[in-house]
Scaffold this motif. Sequence first.
Motif, short mmCIF file in Angstrom:
data_model
loop_
_atom_site.label_atom_id
_atom_site.label_comp_id
_atom_site.label_asym_id
_atom_site.label_seq_id
_atom_site.Cartn_x
_atom_site.Cartn_y
_atom_site.Cartn_z
N TYR A 65 0.85 -1.19 0.00
CA TYR A 65 0.00 0.00 0.00
C TYR A 65 0.89 1.24 0.00
CZ TYR A 65 -2.71 3.98 1.45
OH TYR A 65 -3.25 5.23 1.49
N ASN A 66 0.65 2.11 -0.96
CA ASN A 66 1.26 3.43 -0.95
C ASN A 66 0.33 4.41 -1.68
OD1 ASN A 66 3.11 5.33 -0.18
ND2 ASN A 66 4.56 4.89 -1.83
N GLY A 67 -0.98 4.24 -1.40
CA GLY A 67 -2.00 5.07 -2.01
C GLY A 67 -3.10 4.26 -2.67
N SER A 68 -2.75 3.08 -3.20
CA SER A 68 -3.73 2.22 -3.84
C SER A 68 -4.11 1.08 -2.91
CB SER A 68 -3.16 1.63 -5.14
OG SER A 68 -4.02 0.63 -5.66
N THR A 69 -5.42 0.81 -2.79
CA THR A 69 -5.90 -0.28 -1.94
C THR A 69 -6.22 -1.54 -2.75
OG1 THR A 69 -8.15 0.61 -2.08
CG2 THR A 69 -6.82 1.25 -0.17
N THR A 70 -5.72 -1.62 -3.98
CA THR A 70 -5.90 -2.84 -4.77
C THR A 70 -5.29 -4.02 -4.02
OG1 THR A 70 -5.81 -1.60 -6.83
CG2 THR A 70 -5.35 -3.96 -6.96
N GLY A 71 -6.07 -5.10 -3.90
CA GLY A 71 -5.60 -6.29 -3.19
C GLY A 71 -6.00 -6.33 -1.73
N TRP A 72 -6.61 -5.26 -1.22
CA TRP A 72 -7.01 -5.17 0.18
C TRP A 72 -8.52 -5.35 0.31
CZ3 TRP A 72 -3.53 -4.45 4.24
CH2 TRP A 72 -2.22 -4.14 3.87
N SER A 73 -8.95 -5.94 1.42
CA SER A 73 -10.38 -6.17 1.68
C SER A 73 -10.68 -5.83 3.14
CB SER A 73 -10.75 -7.63 1.42
OG SER A 73 -10.47 -8.01 0.09
N GLN A 74 -11.85 -5.21 3.35
CA GLN A 74 -12.29 -4.89 4.70
C GLN A 74 -13.06 -6.07 5.28
OE1 GLN A 74 -11.70 -2.08 6.59
NE2 GLN A 74 -12.83 -2.96 8.31
N ALA A 75 -12.75 -6.45 6.51
CA ALA A 75 -13.50 -7.47 7.23
C ALA A 75 -14.03 -6.86 8.52
CB ALA A 75 -12.60 -8.67 7.55
N GLY A 76 -15.33 -7.05 8.75
CA GLY A 76 -15.91 -6.54 9.98
C GLY A 76 -16.32 -5.08 9.87
N PRO A 77 -16.85 -4.52 10.94
CA PRO A 77 -17.37 -3.15 10.92
C PRO A 77 -16.25 -2.12 10.86
CG PRO A 77 -17.48 -4.04 13.14
CD PRO A 77 -17.05 -5.17 12.24
N GLY A 78 -16.65 -0.87 10.58
CA GLY A 78 -15.68 0.21 10.47
C GLY A 78 -15.05 0.24 9.10
N SER A 79 -14.07 1.12 8.95
CA SER A 79 -13.46 1.29 7.63
C SER A 79 -12.16 2.05 7.75
CB SER A 79 -14.41 2.03 6.70
OG SER A 79 -14.67 3.33 7.20
N PHE A 80 -11.51 2.26 6.60
CA PHE A 80 -10.31 3.08 6.51
C PHE A 80 -10.51 4.13 5.43
CE2 PHE A 80 -8.52 -0.48 8.73
CZ PHE A 80 -7.47 0.06 9.49
N ALA A 81 -10.28 5.39 5.77
CA ALA A 81 -10.25 6.45 4.77
C ALA A 81 -8.89 6.40 4.07
CB ALA A 81 -10.47 7.80 5.42
N ASN A 82 -8.89 6.67 2.77
CA ASN A 82 -7.66 6.61 1.97
C ASN A 82 -7.43 7.97 1.33
OD1 ASN A 82 -5.47 5.81 0.44
ND2 ASN A 82 -6.69 4.74 -1.09
N SER A 83 -6.43 8.72 1.85
CA SER A 83 -6.16 10.05 1.33
C SER A 83 -4.68 10.38 1.54
CB SER A 83 -7.03 11.09 2.06
OG SER A 83 -6.73 12.39 1.65
N ASP A 84 -4.08 11.04 0.57
CA ASP A 84 -2.68 11.46 0.67
C ASP A 84 -1.77 10.28 0.94
OD1 ASP A 84 -0.54 13.30 0.71
OD2 ASP A 84 -0.66 13.49 2.90
N ALA A 85 -2.04 9.14 0.27
CA ALA A 85 -1.27 7.90 0.45
C ALA A 85 -1.21 7.50 1.92
CB ALA A 85 0.13 8.04 -0.14
N THR A 86 -2.32 7.74 2.63
CA THR A 86 -2.42 7.45 4.05
C THR A 86 -3.78 6.80 4.33
OG1 THR A 86 -1.05 9.38 4.56
CG2 THR A 86 -2.31 8.44 6.38
N LEU A 87 -3.77 5.70 5.07
CA LEU A 87 -4.99 5.04 5.51
C LEU A 87 -5.26 5.44 6.96
CD1 LEU A 87 -4.25 1.48 4.10
CD2 LEU A 87 -6.10 2.98 3.33
N THR A 88 -6.50 5.87 7.24
CA THR A 88 -6.86 6.29 8.60
C THR A 88 -8.10 5.53 9.03
OG1 THR A 88 -5.91 8.48 8.24
CG2 THR A 88 -7.43 8.22 10.10
#
Length: 565
Positions: A263-286
């Motif tokens: 990961y360095n900006g692209s979430t290709t290959g990643w999957s969310q499991a369970g509640p909540g999430s990650f924001a993706n901005s400025d090559a940063t996941l929050t």
Amino acid sequence: MKPLTRTLLSAAAATLLTLAGTGTPASAADAPYDVLVFSKTAGFRHDAIPAGIQLIRDLGAANNFTVTATEDSNRFTAADLSQFEAVVFLNTTGDVLNAAQQTAFENYIRSGGGYVGVHSASDTEYDWPFYGELVGAYFASHPAIQQATVRTENRANAATAGLAPAATRTDEWYNFRTNPRSSARVLSTLDESSYSGGTMGGDHPHTWCKTYQGGRSFYTGAGHTQASYTEAGFRALILGGIRYAANRAKADCRPETGYTTLYNGSTTGWSQAGPGSFANSDATLTSSGGLGMLWYSAAEFRSYSLKLDWMMPGDDNSGVLIGFPAGSDQDSAQTSGYEVPIDATDTADRTTGAVYGVKAADLAARDAALNPPGEWNTFELLVEGERLQVFLNGVKVNDFTNTDPARSLTSGHISIQNHGTGDDVSFRNIRIKELGGTAPRTGPITSAAGKCVDVSGASSADGTKIQLWRCTGGTNQQWTVAGNTLRSLGKCMGVAGGGTANGALVQLSSCTGSGGQSWTAGANGSLVNPQSGKCLDANGASTADGTQLIIWSCHGGTNQRWALP
């Protein structure tokens, strides 16, 4: 040098800036320290030196360090240098120190001192090998002053954390005699396609840091023009470099090559499991909400170095999970794999760098290596077989070997955790280097008579008989060697009820990590259950289809000889 004192949690958070931003970043409160700025020249003299001195004075006034500026090389004595946590070589040129002064500076670095080199500091002391290794590379040439694109490779260091992934600025761009990447952590590079006159090709380091003989070194090729010293991004760069050199900001400055970006900006290959999430901005996941996890579903890994940068704004909670099978939710991932948590205020076995609930972090090492909230940190999780070593900003804080047969580090997926509302942790630059080694082995287990170990009826129900059967290639004859466990159909081979007596039945059941599910290779092809000290055995030495497998005292007979995948 003054003794270093640090506060684990600070109310002041680092202000993140882009190169186009304004102002100077406010760091977390540092213990006061002293910086020597040395600007003697014996060759070309930059007219930006006064601007550089004033910049560092301004930074010191705003960030709790005092500045002494000098061009007097007689200040390079053991007594004088001991007053300073860092020495800045600001646009020095030529031979500026005599032999005795060089020796004093070498001893200063070896005793833990810090060095910052700005621009033509690399055009200095060509005949002093110690200095050449300290600065990282010597100047070779430069084209005309012009615009170029600077690419920030590492945004975890205090010097570069607030910079954009790429930015265009004007300066005099140095080519170097050698590439410092093999001995230093490169923080930024020049894109030679964006300007004329670059000679280093596709890998042109521009700013880097390193540890050297007990001390710390930071260098940037920027800083030729007077205008540089008014730029917010450049000011942030110099402040961060000084803080690192003075041991106020921690960073992993070990050389780094051969990593693959997950990961360095692209979430290709990643999957969310369970509640909540990650924001993706400025090559940063929050992270937000939870309890869930973002897991790398595109591949599982074995024998690897996983690195990632993280930052928590306050007393927050998150973690990195490794070694779990595909399709797991956060809870099952934690019980089938392991979590390395991020929470500096939790108990020793659940704090930053611990193996969650299993092995405490080395708290003294953790405290010495940890940057406070608001500043970035770097984890390295080094997995070799069943051994996990945890490094925080380049410092080892845990060394753990898995002995739980219900879990295995030999293969699995990785994830970052979103812990819950209010636990807002950010991640950057997730990368991995696979180290090779033996892959998890899957295939049939065969007897000396050529029959296969078989799960009766291909049933995955707990208590299903494990038997001999002619080899068919079915999934119920496929076994994975995972640590000390033998797994088929998602469950484990084990001794019924954890029995230890001769004749105790061997069956399939949910993996629990119990001693009855542990198997190790013994003499003459035997498989030994360590809890009982007995061997996997084909009952009555029969080779007929349907023969029940049991445990029995080890005797080396053909009905106790097995070939693993």
